[in-house]
Design an enzyme around this catalytic site. Structure first.
Site, PDB file in Angstrom:
ATOM      1  CG  HIS A 101     -39.652  59.815   0.935  1.00 47.86           C
ATOM      2  ND1 HIS A 101     -39.718  59.114   2.126  1.00 47.86           N
ATOM      3  CD2 HIS A 101     -38.462  59.478   0.387  1.00 47.86           C
ATOM      4  CE1 HIS A 101     -38.627  58.391   2.282  1.00 47.86           C
ATOM      5  NE2 HIS A 101     -37.848  58.581   1.234  1.00 47.86           N
ATOM      6  CG  HIS A 103     -36.460  58.605  -3.837  1.00 49.22           C
ATOM      7  ND1 HIS A 103     -35.356  59.282  -3.380  1.00 49.22           N
ATOM      8  CD2 HIS A 103     -36.904  57.850  -2.801  1.00 49.22           C
ATOM      9  CE1 HIS A 103     -35.131  58.948  -2.129  1.00 49.22           C
ATOM     10  NE2 HIS A 103     -36.061  58.082  -1.748  1.00 49.22           N
TER      11      HIS A 103
END
Length: 137
Positions: A101, A103
């Site tokens: 992932h 940010h």
């Protein structure tokens, strides 16, 4: 392939409700429930890849293109004065969920965040040795 035991797979694929700000066939972008700043979001691939080492290069490239698109939009709409893109791999780097992932962290003057590191001061010999290890020269 999706991993039914992965919380981020479930979030990315809509199995768990999210505050989605963008979605396409490869990614879902959601607001982080524990944001560093206003608008902090996560780019989540819908397929499961534990980290940067597992994600295919084309998907990683697509994530970065999407990050740019989201950063431009978020900066404009939120009035951010800067932007951090943060992607952690492994516990030593701060990764707490084993699903790649990225940010997206809008930054504001005096937002109280400090996403920096303390520079070290290696000798020329240490830098040369690192260069030799990395390039084989």
């Amino acid at each position: 392939m999706k991993d039914d035991n992965c919380i981020f797979c479930r979030l990315a694929n809509g199995d768990i409700p999210t505050r989605t700000i963008y979605e396409d066939d490869k990614f879902r972008v959601i607001l982080d429930n524990g944001p560093a700043t206003r608008g902090h979001a996560l780019i989540l691939p819908k397929e499961h890849y534990a980290n940067i080492y597992e994600i295919p290069e084309d998907v990683a490239a697509d994530a970065m293109v999407l990050a740019k698109k989201m950063a431009v939009m978020m900066t404009k709409k939120l009035g951010a004065e800067g932007f951090n893109l943060v992607q952690n791999n492994g516990a030593a780097a701060g990764q707490t969920v084993l699903h790649f992932h990225l940010h997206l962290i809008p930054r504001y003057e005096n937002d109280g965040q400090n996403i920096l590191w303390k520079p070290t001061q290696p000798s020329d010999a240490e830098l040369d040795e690192t260069l030799k290890v990395l390039t084989g020269d």
